[in-house]
Design a protein around this motif. Structure first.
Motif, PDB file in Angstrom:
ATOM      1  N   LEU A  48       0.830  -1.203   0.000  1.00 54.07           N
ATOM      2  CA  LEU A  48       0.000   0.000   0.000  1.00 54.07           C
ATOM      3  C   LEU A  48       0.869   1.260   0.000  1.00 54.07           C
ATOM      4  CD1 LEU A  48      -2.588  -1.061   2.728  1.00 54.07           C
ATOM      5  CD2 LEU A  48      -2.906  -1.103   0.242  1.00 54.07           C
ATOM      6  N   PRO A  49       0.568   2.196  -0.888  1.00 55.24           N
ATOM      7  CA  PRO A  49       1.266   3.491  -0.840  1.00 55.24           C
ATOM      8  C   PRO A  49       0.774   4.293   0.356  1.00 55.24           C
ATOM      9  CG  PRO A  49      -0.456   3.575  -2.482  1.00 55.24           C
ATOM     10  CD  PRO A  49      -0.437   2.161  -1.968  1.00 55.24           C
ATOM     11  N   THR A  50       1.432   5.413   0.639  1.00 52.25           N
ATOM     12  CA  THR A  50       1.085   6.248   1.792  1.00 52.25           C
ATOM     13  C   THR A  50       0.878   7.684   1.348  1.00 52.25           C
ATOM     14  OG1 THR A  50       2.383   4.855   3.279  1.00 52.25           O
ATOM     15  CG2 THR A  50       1.862   7.081   4.044  1.00 52.25           C
ATOM     16  N   HIS A  51      -0.202   8.284   1.821  1.00 49.18           N
ATOM     17  CA  HIS A  51      -0.448   9.708   1.615  1.00 49.18           C
ATOM     18  C   HIS A  51      -0.024  10.441   2.879  1.00 49.18           C
ATOM     19  CE1 HIS A  51      -2.875   9.639  -2.133  1.00 49.18           C
ATOM     20  NE2 HIS A  51      -3.150   8.410  -1.748  1.00 49.18           N
ATOM     21  N   LEU A  52       1.009  11.252   2.791  1.00 50.21           N
ATOM     22  CA  LEU A  52       1.500  11.989   3.947  1.00 50.21           C
ATOM     23  C   LEU A  52       0.940  13.403   3.942  1.00 50.21           C
ATOM     24  CD1 LEU A  52       5.263  10.912   3.983  1.00 50.21           C
ATOM     25  CD2 LEU A  52       3.379  10.011   5.373  1.00 50.21           C
ATOM     26  N   THR A  53       0.534  13.879   5.116  1.00 48.10           N
ATOM     27  CA  THR A  53       0.041  15.240   5.282  1.00 48.10           C
ATOM     28  C   THR A  53       1.092  16.071   6.016  1.00 48.10           C
ATOM     29  OG1 THR A  53      -0.950  14.835   7.447  1.00 48.10           O
ATOM     30  CG2 THR A  53      -2.296  14.312   5.500  1.00 48.10           C
ATOM     31  N   HIS A  54       0.818  17.364   6.148  1.00 50.37           N
ATOM     32  CA  HIS A  54       1.692  18.208   6.960  1.00 50.37           C
ATOM     33  C   HIS A  54       1.723  17.702   8.403  1.00 50.37           C
ATOM     34  CE1 HIS A  54       3.070  21.519   4.452  1.00 50.37           C
ATOM     35  NE2 HIS A  54       1.896  21.527   3.859  1.00 50.37           N
ATOM     36  N   LEU A  55       0.575  17.230   8.876  1.00 53.18           N
ATOM     37  CA  LEU A  55       0.528  16.708  10.239  1.00 53.18           C
ATOM     38  C   LEU A  55       1.431  15.487  10.376  1.00 53.18           C
ATOM     39  CD1 LEU A  55      -1.059  17.732  12.692  1.00 53.18           C
ATOM     40  CD2 LEU A  55      -2.765  15.963  12.229  1.00 53.18           C
ATOM     41  N   ASP A  56       1.447  14.625   9.346  1.00 53.52           N
ATOM     42  CA  ASP A  56       2.345  13.477   9.358  1.00 53.52           C
ATOM     43  C   ASP A  56       3.803  13.914   9.425  1.00 53.52           C
ATOM     44  OD1 ASP A  56       0.560  11.182   9.119  1.00 53.52           O
ATOM     45  OD2 ASP A  56       0.079  11.973   7.135  1.00 53.52           O
ATOM     46  N   LEU A  57       4.156  14.905   8.617  1.00 52.06           N
ATOM     47  CA  LEU A  57       5.549  15.347   8.591  1.00 52.06           C
ATOM     48  C   LEU A  57       5.958  15.984   9.915  1.00 52.06           C
ATOM     49  CD1 LEU A  57       5.961  16.774   4.968  1.00 52.06           C
ATOM     50  CD2 LEU A  57       6.500  14.504   5.858  1.00 52.06           C
ATOM     51  N   ARG A  58       5.020  16.626  10.600  1.00 51.89           N
ATOM     52  CA  ARG A  58       5.337  17.180  11.913  1.00 51.89           C
ATOM     53  C   ARG A  58       5.661  16.072  12.898  1.00 51.89           C
ATOM     54  NH1 ARG A  58       0.368  21.530  12.612  1.00 51.89           N
ATOM     55  NH2 ARG A  58       0.854  22.833  10.774  1.00 51.89           N
ATOM     56  N   ALA A  59       4.991  14.931  12.750  1.00 53.63           N
ATOM     57  CA  ALA A  59       5.194  13.816  13.674  1.00 53.63           C
ATOM     58  C   ALA A  59       6.376  12.939  13.277  1.00 53.63           C
ATOM     59  CB  ALA A  59       3.926  12.963  13.749  1.00 53.63           C
ATOM     60  N   ALA A  60       6.882  13.112  12.070  1.00 47.85           N
ATOM     61  CA  ALA A  60       7.953  12.252  11.571  1.00 47.85           C
ATOM     62  C   ALA A  60       9.269  12.545  12.290  1.00 47.85           C
ATOM     63  CB  ALA A  60       8.131  12.465  10.064  1.00 47.85           C
ATOM     64  N   PRO A  61      10.149  11.557  12.375  1.00 43.60           N
ATOM     65  CA  PRO A  61      11.471  11.798  12.972  1.00 43.60           C
ATOM     66  C   PRO A  61      12.295  12.731  12.096  1.00 43.60           C
ATOM     67  CG  PRO A  61      11.398   9.634  11.950  1.00 43.60           C
ATOM     68  CD  PRO A  61       9.997  10.165  11.912  1.00 43.60           C
ATOM     69  N   ALA A  62      13.293  13.342  12.682  1.00 43.55           N
ATOM     70  CA  ALA A  62      14.120  14.292  11.936  1.00 43.55           C
ATOM     71  C   ALA A  62      14.839  13.605  10.780  1.00 43.55           C
ATOM     72  CB  ALA A  62      15.121  14.952  12.880  1.00 43.55           C
ATOM     73  N   ARG A  63      15.317  12.404  11.002  1.00 45.99           N
ATOM     74  CA  ARG A  63      16.065  11.673   9.967  1.00 45.99           C
ATOM     75  C   ARG A  63      15.134  10.657   9.327  1.00 45.99           C
ATOM     76  NH1 ARG A  63      20.055   7.197  10.553  1.00 45.99           N
ATOM     77  NH2 ARG A  63      21.318   7.146   8.645  1.00 45.99           N
ATOM     78  N   LEU A  64      14.912  10.788   8.039  1.00 45.73           N
ATOM     79  CA  LEU A  64      13.988   9.904   7.336  1.00 45.73           C
ATOM     80  C   LEU A  64      14.687   8.752   6.632  1.00 45.73           C
ATOM     81  CD1 LEU A  64      11.507  12.518   5.755  1.00 45.73           C
ATOM     82  CD2 LEU A  64      11.210  11.167   7.841  1.00 45.73           C
ATOM     83  N   VAL A  65      15.669   9.074   5.789  1.00 40.65           N
ATOM     84  CA  VAL A  65      16.346   8.042   4.989  1.00 40.65           C
ATOM     85  C   VAL A  65      17.853   8.195   5.136  1.00 40.65           C
ATOM     86  CG1 VAL A  65      14.444   7.926   3.323  1.00 40.65           C
ATOM     87  CG2 VAL A  65      16.356   9.491   2.910  1.00 40.65           C
ATOM     88  N   ALA A  66      18.558   7.173   4.699  1.00 40.04           N
ATOM     89  CA  ALA A  66      20.019   7.196   4.775  1.00 40.04           C
ATOM     90  C   ALA A  66      20.588   8.103   3.687  1.00 40.04           C
ATOM     91  CB  ALA A  66      20.567   5.784   4.608  1.00 40.04           C
ATOM     92  N   PRO A  67      21.733   8.753   3.926  1.00 36.99           N
ATOM     93  CA  PRO A  67      22.380   9.573   2.891  1.00 36.99           C
ATOM     94  C   PRO A  67      22.642   8.744   1.636  1.00 36.99           C
ATOM     95  CG  PRO A  67      23.421   9.924   5.022  1.00 36.99           C
ATOM     96  CD  PRO A  67      22.493   8.758   5.185  1.00 36.99           C
ATOM     97  N   GLY A  68      22.467   9.363   0.483  1.00 31.83           N
ATOM     98  CA  GLY A  68      22.715   8.682  -0.781  1.00 31.83           C
ATOM     99  C   GLY A  68      21.548   7.868  -1.302  1.00 31.83           C
ATOM    100  N   THR A  69      20.434   7.845  -0.586  1.00 37.02           N
ATOM    101  CA  THR A  69      19.260   7.091  -1.047  1.00 37.02           C
ATOM    102  C   THR A  69      18.708   7.714  -2.323  1.00 37.02           C
ATOM    103  OG1 THR A  69      18.662   6.487   1.217  1.00 37.02           O
ATOM    104  CG2 THR A  69      16.944   6.313  -0.453  1.00 37.02           C
ATOM    105  N   ALA A  70      18.527   6.895  -3.361  1.00 33.59           N
ATOM    106  CA  ALA A  70      17.966   7.384  -4.627  1.00 33.59           C
ATOM    107  C   ALA A  70      16.448   7.330  -4.552  1.00 33.59           C
ATOM    108  CB  ALA A  70      18.471   6.538  -5.790  1.00 33.59           C
ATOM    109  N   ILE A  71      15.823   8.474  -4.784  1.00 37.08           N
ATOM    110  CA  ILE A  71      14.365   8.573  -4.755  1.00 37.08           C
ATOM    111  C   ILE A  71      13.875   8.970  -6.142  1.00 37.08           C
ATOM    112  CG2 ILE A  71      12.365   9.686  -3.695  1.00 37.08           C
ATOM    113  CD1 ILE A  71      13.893   8.211  -1.616  1.00 37.08           C
ATOM    114  N   ALA A  72      12.984   8.161  -6.718  1.00 38.46           N
ATOM    115  CA  ALA A  72      12.356   8.528  -7.986  1.00 38.46           C
ATOM    116  C   ALA A  72      11.187   9.471  -7.689  1.00 38.46           C
ATOM    117  CB  ALA A  72      11.864   7.286  -8.712  1.00 38.46           C
TER     118      ALA A  72
END
Length: 419
Positions: A257-281
């Protein structure tokens, strides 16, 4: 002597001075009356007015018909209309008092607006003068409200992203509170109307006419209407956190399942999301992400769904701050080019199959498959990452949507995009 000198010599005499003053006063009101009252204080005035008007004058006063006085001046040896005669005698043309008052009011409005903008360093902005002119004529702000509205609007405009994509975002309620009222920017308020007009002029777009357009313009300026309605669509984000939030997103990926993130989600998210160098399409069309989900491709994908919303830009900035590398693909049309340019310039994204060679390959594939492509409409834009692309698109005049090259994009995602 000139005709003007003759008129002044014959009619600019003291016994007629009151007649001309009263006539001008009557003609300059918004709706000139048919007649006006003229005092006749002495015999000399009675004689002079009677000779000009064409009938004997008796008593201490009389009513003068404007139309008959105009006929009398036209019958005279000077053959001048009343307005022409008054312009010569008083050495100034008639000015309708309503028009003069309206012009004076508009100029006061302009001065008030310019002063408010100057306090925020906005007076020289390219949109400032057109906005001032619009507000003078069509803003529908009362004279008593104007100073407060001008100050509040200028303060709000100083906080908006009116030239570049926003570096940070604020909620509409927070913006309203900063200018003195939690509901100041609710739909229909004078402040909301005048601020959105300035924003539309600054961004070169039409004044919003519905809720969707208003939301889009607010977001373009870095303002969210709330923290929950705007979302960004994500798939398989390789979150590194062990917290509940990160585990929840990973669980959705595990369930396909994909995820729809809101501003509220991003406020609750940890400061570090992914590892450096992660390729995102990063894609423009949700169909690309949906196909990756359906095919079980584990490569992380973020979909901007057209022009990136505030929450989309917030997520992309968070990912870049973590050291992720963004690879962007969009439609080969002028809006798609605009989005690509913005993401490359402001988020450091890399173009993903967005070169002139990629466009030519897609054209050839469509021709081979006898696929009809939509016409390319709009004003051509530069493609600084590959100048040949803009030239080729203008020449071919065909738009290519992401779905037309979906197999190629999915193949890239299976192999993985390089960092």
């Amino acid at each position: 002597m000139s005709v003007e000198d003759d008129v002044r010599a014959a009619w600019g005499v003291e016994p007629l001075r009151g007649l001309w003053e009263k006539a001008r006063e009557a003609l300059e009101v918004a709706s000139p009356p048919a007649t006006f009252r003229l005092e006749l204080p002495d015999a000399e005035t009675q004689r002079a007015v009677g000779e000009l008007y064409g009938r004997p004058m008796w008593g201490q006063g009389t009513r003068i018909s404007l139309s008959k006085l105009d006929e009398a001046t036209r019958r005279s040896r000077f053959a001048l209309g009343l307005a022409e005669a008054l312009e010569i005698l008083h050495e100034q043309p008639l000015t309708r008092r309503e028009a003069a008052e309206r012009d004076e009011r508009r100029e006061r409005t302009a001065e008030t607006l310019r002063a408010a903008l100057a306090e925020r360093g906005l007076a020289t902005a390219a949109w400032a003068e057109p906005w001032t002119q619009w507000l003078r004529q069509y803003g529908r702000v009362g004279d008593d409200e104007l100073p407060a509205v001008a100050r509040s609007a200028a303060k709000a405009l100083g906080a908006l992203a009116l030239a570049e994509p926003p570096e940070a975002w604020t909620s509409r309620s927070e913006l309203a509170a900063s200018v003195g009222g939690a509901h100041a920017f609710d739909n229909g308020t004078a402040l909301s109307r005048v601020v959105l007009k300035a924003a539309a002029l600054a961004h070169g777009v039409e004044t919003p006419g519905n809720e969707r357009e208003r939301r889009a313009l607010w977001e373009r300026c870095g303002v969210t209407l709330d923290a929950v309605s705007a979302t960004v669509l994500c798939w398989a984000l390789p979150l590194v956190g062990s917290d509940d939030w990160s585990q929840g997103v990973r669980q959705r990926t595990a369930q396909g399942l994909p995820t729809h993130l809101t501003h509220l989600d991003l406020r609750a998210a940890p400061a570090r999301l992914v590892a450096p160098g992660t390729a995102i399409a990063v894609c423009e069309n949700p169909r690309v992400l949906e196909s990756a989900v359906e095919d079980g491709i584990a490569h992380p994908v973020v979909c901007v769904s057209g022009r990136p919303s505030t929450v989309t830009r917030a997520l992309l900035r968070r990912l870049v701050d973590c050291g992720a590398v963004l690879h962007y693909h969009g439609d080969f049309d002028w809006p798609g080019v605009s989005i690509t340019s913005s993401l490359l310039a402001h988020h450091g994204a890399r173009p993903w199959r967005m070169s002139a060679a990629d466009y030519r390959e897609a054209l050839d594939q469509a021709a081979a498959n006898r696929t009809d492509l939509p016409n390319l409409v709009g004003v051509p834009l530069e493609t600084p990452w590959d100048p040949r692309l803009s030239e080729l698109m203008s020449t071919a005049a065909r738009a290519i949507e992401e779905e037309a090259v979906l197999p190629t994009l999915l193949a890239d995602l299976r192999r993985g995009l390089s960092t």
